[in-house]
Write a protein that holds these residues in place. Structure first.
Motif, PDB file in Angstrom:
ATOM      1  N   ARG A 133     -63.739 -51.133 -47.819  1.00 41.60           N
ATOM      2  CA  ARG A 133     -65.075 -50.777 -48.344  1.00 41.60           C
ATOM      3  C   ARG A 133     -65.114 -51.221 -49.794  1.00 41.60           C
ATOM      4  O   ARG A 133     -64.178 -50.945 -50.565  1.00 41.60           O
ATOM      5  N   PRO A 143     -76.789 -41.000 -41.330  1.00 42.13           N
ATOM      6  CA  PRO A 143     -75.390 -41.456 -41.450  1.00 42.13           C
ATOM      7  C   PRO A 143     -74.522 -40.552 -42.317  1.00 42.13           C
ATOM      8  O   PRO A 143     -73.286 -40.634 -42.258  1.00 42.13           O
ATOM      9  N   GLY A 144     -75.167 -39.694 -43.130  1.00 42.95           N
ATOM     10  CA  GLY A 144     -74.428 -38.872 -44.073  1.00 42.95           C
ATOM     11  C   GLY A 144     -74.007 -39.723 -45.271  1.00 42.95           C
ATOM     12  O   GLY A 144     -73.967 -40.941 -45.173  1.00 42.95           O
ATOM     13  N   HIS A 164     -72.766 -52.366 -42.777  1.00 44.67           N
ATOM     14  CA  HIS A 164     -71.832 -51.285 -42.446  1.00 44.67           C
ATOM     15  C   HIS A 164     -71.737 -51.271 -40.912  1.00 44.67           C
ATOM     16  O   HIS A 164     -72.280 -50.405 -40.238  1.00 44.67           O
ATOM     17  N   ALA A 213     -66.226 -44.211 -52.762  1.00 40.22           N
ATOM     18  CA  ALA A 213     -66.013 -42.899 -52.142  1.00 40.22           C
ATOM     19  C   ALA A 213     -66.420 -42.935 -50.669  1.00 40.22           C
ATOM     20  O   ALA A 213     -67.325 -43.666 -50.281  1.00 40.22           O
ATOM     21  N   SER A 214     -65.704 -42.158 -49.877  1.00 36.28           N
ATOM     22  CA  SER A 214     -66.043 -42.060 -48.455  1.00 36.28           C
ATOM     23  C   SER A 214     -65.398 -40.806 -47.885  1.00 36.28           C
ATOM     24  O   SER A 214     -64.244 -40.513 -48.193  1.00 36.28           O
ATOM     25  N   THR A 215     -66.156 -40.080 -47.099  1.00 37.00           N
ATOM     26  CA  THR A 215     -65.561 -38.980 -46.329  1.00 37.00           C
ATOM     27  C   THR A 215     -65.433 -39.429 -44.876  1.00 37.00           C
ATOM     28  O   THR A 215     -64.338 -39.484 -44.315  1.00 37.00           O
ATOM     29  N   ARG A 216     -66.575 -39.778 -44.269  1.00 35.79           N
ATOM     30  CA  ARG A 216     -66.607 -40.057 -42.834  1.00 35.79           C
ATOM     31  C   ARG A 216     -65.830 -41.316 -42.466  1.00 35.79           C
ATOM     32  O   ARG A 216     -64.952 -41.297 -41.611  1.00 35.79           O
ATOM     33  N   THR A 217     -66.162 -42.439 -43.096  1.00 39.80           N
ATOM     34  CA  THR A 217     -65.633 -43.726 -42.624  1.00 39.80           C
ATOM     35  C   THR A 217     -64.120 -43.801 -42.804  1.00 39.80           C
ATOM     36  O   THR A 217     -63.400 -44.202 -41.892  1.00 39.80           O
ATOM     37  N   GLN A 267     -70.737 -48.214 -38.697  1.00 40.87           N
ATOM     38  CA  GLN A 267     -71.750 -47.151 -38.687  1.00 40.87           C
ATOM     39  C   GLN A 267     -72.845 -47.485 -37.668  1.00 40.87           C
ATOM     40  O   GLN A 267     -73.249 -46.637 -36.880  1.00 40.87           O
TER      41      GLN A 267
HETATM   42  N1   CP Z   1     -71.747 -42.825 -43.264  1.00 43.33           N
HETATM   43  C1   CP Z   1     -70.835 -43.125 -44.208  1.00 43.33           C
HETATM   44  O1   CP Z   1     -70.505 -44.293 -44.451  1.00 43.33           O
HETATM   45  O2   CP Z   1     -70.283 -42.033 -44.819  1.00 43.33           O
HETATM   46  P1   CP Z   1     -69.110 -42.094 -45.906  1.00 43.33           P
HETATM   47  O3   CP Z   1     -69.668 -42.744 -47.129  1.00 43.33           O
HETATM   48  O4   CP Z   1     -68.693 -40.662 -46.128  1.00 43.33           O
HETATM   49  O5   CP Z   1     -67.986 -42.929 -45.335  1.00 43.33           O
END
Ligand code: CP
Length: 308
Positions: free
Chosen positions: A108, A263-264, A136, A55-59, A139
């Motif tokens: 990822r 980093p969230g 990462h 899962a990922s939102t930002r990356t 990041q």
């Molecule tokens: N910082 C980071 O990698 O966030 P995501 O998991 O949402 O991509």
């Protein structure tokens, strides 16, 4: 500096010169995202595949936006909608993607080293968007760009990284990157979340948040990985939060102009209190996300040959 890497796999193998080239290129891309028409033709005709097994939102969004702002064609694949669910191996999947001739594959994967294996097997450039608890790099680069933009420089700054260091790919990449840039990195977390042998790298390690953040210029809080809580690496969330949550009281130990990073995704009230996370006088959390697009534009651009 000429940038002639095929892949971006981790901060460990990037030189200081390469890191500076990426950050300077990213700085030059920041302005594009402020334009009314946020698009330049730089990577027209290039194809980028975002292949996310976690899962990922930002990356993922950031890499997709970065590719689109440079006019590349971007394609997103997730493990759950690929033929991996029918039993195809990662290598076979990658070879099939290779046969379609993309230019860059962003991956990822929950297994440390998966992007490195892929990079040896396919001719396309591979970007590691997070491999297990290993690295990462994008990041760390966006974190460094945020620090550089806020503080003007990185060398000599005290950066305190707090939380589950041992399982954090963000921490590992930042330790490599920030140390190369001349920052003084200190770590704090419960003993079960601290990596062994880290002090051999010249990094100071504390088990108390209060000790680590004294006079810090940057306080970087890490996500407590709730999925690992089952492994009993700390007694309870309440116990963790009592000792390691950054709040209005503990932030006073850092320098008055210290910035707070994360980093969230954030677990509000566990690793960071909402009033600090949302305090525009110190929190740069959303600024990190903003800088992420420029950093990923720089990576895509440099791996594509870096020519206008
Ligand atoms: N910082 C980071 O990698 O966030 P995501 O998991 O949402 O991509």
């Amino acid at each position: 500096m000429k940038f002639d890497r095929k892949d971006i796999l981790g901060m460990k193998d990037l030189s200081l010169g390469e890191i500076n080239t990426i950050l300077e290129t990213a700085e030059s891309f920041l302005e594009i995202s402020t334009r009314e028409i946020k698009k330049v033709p730089t990577l027209r005709g290039k194809t980028i595949i975002n292949f996310f097994f976690e899962a990922s939102t930002r990356t993922r969004t950031s890499f997709e936006i970065a590719g689109k702002r440079l006019s590349a064609d971007t394609i997103n694949i997730s493990a759950s909608t690929s033929s991996l669910v029918k039993g195809e191996t990662l290598i076979d999947t990658a070879r099939n993607l290779e046969a379609m001739n993309p230019d860059i594959i962003v991956i990822r994967h929950p297994a440390a080293g998966a992007p490195h294996s892929l990079a040896k097997m396919v001719k396309q450039s591979i970007i590691n968007a997070g491999d297990g608890a290993h690295e990462h790099p994008s990041q760390a680069l966006l974190d460094m760009l945020t620090i550089k933009e806020r503080k003007g420089f990185i060398a000599g700054l005290k950066v305190a990284i707090i939380g589950d260091i041992a399982h954090s790919r963000v921490a590992r990449s930042n330790i490599y990157g920030l140390s190369k840039m001349g920052a003084q990195v200190v770590l704090a977390g419960p003993a079960t979340m601290l990596p062994r042998d880290i002090e051999q790298m010249g990094i100071k390690v504390y088990t108390k948040l209060e000790e680590a953040i004294v006079d810090a210029d940057v306080v970087m809080m890490l996500r407590i990985q709730l999925e690992r809580e089952k492994q009993n690496i700390f007694p309870s969330l309440r116990e963790y939060s009592r000792h390691y949550c950054l709040n209005a009281c503990t932030i006073k130990l850092a320098k008055p102009d210290a910035i707070v990073m994360h980093p969230g995704p954030i677990n509000r009230g566990i690793e960071i209190s909402p009033d600090i996370a949302d305090d525009p006088s110190c929190s740069v959390i959303l600024d990190q996300v903003n800088k992420g697009v420029a950093v990923r534009m720089a990576l895509l651009y440099l791996l594509s040959g870096g020519k206008e």
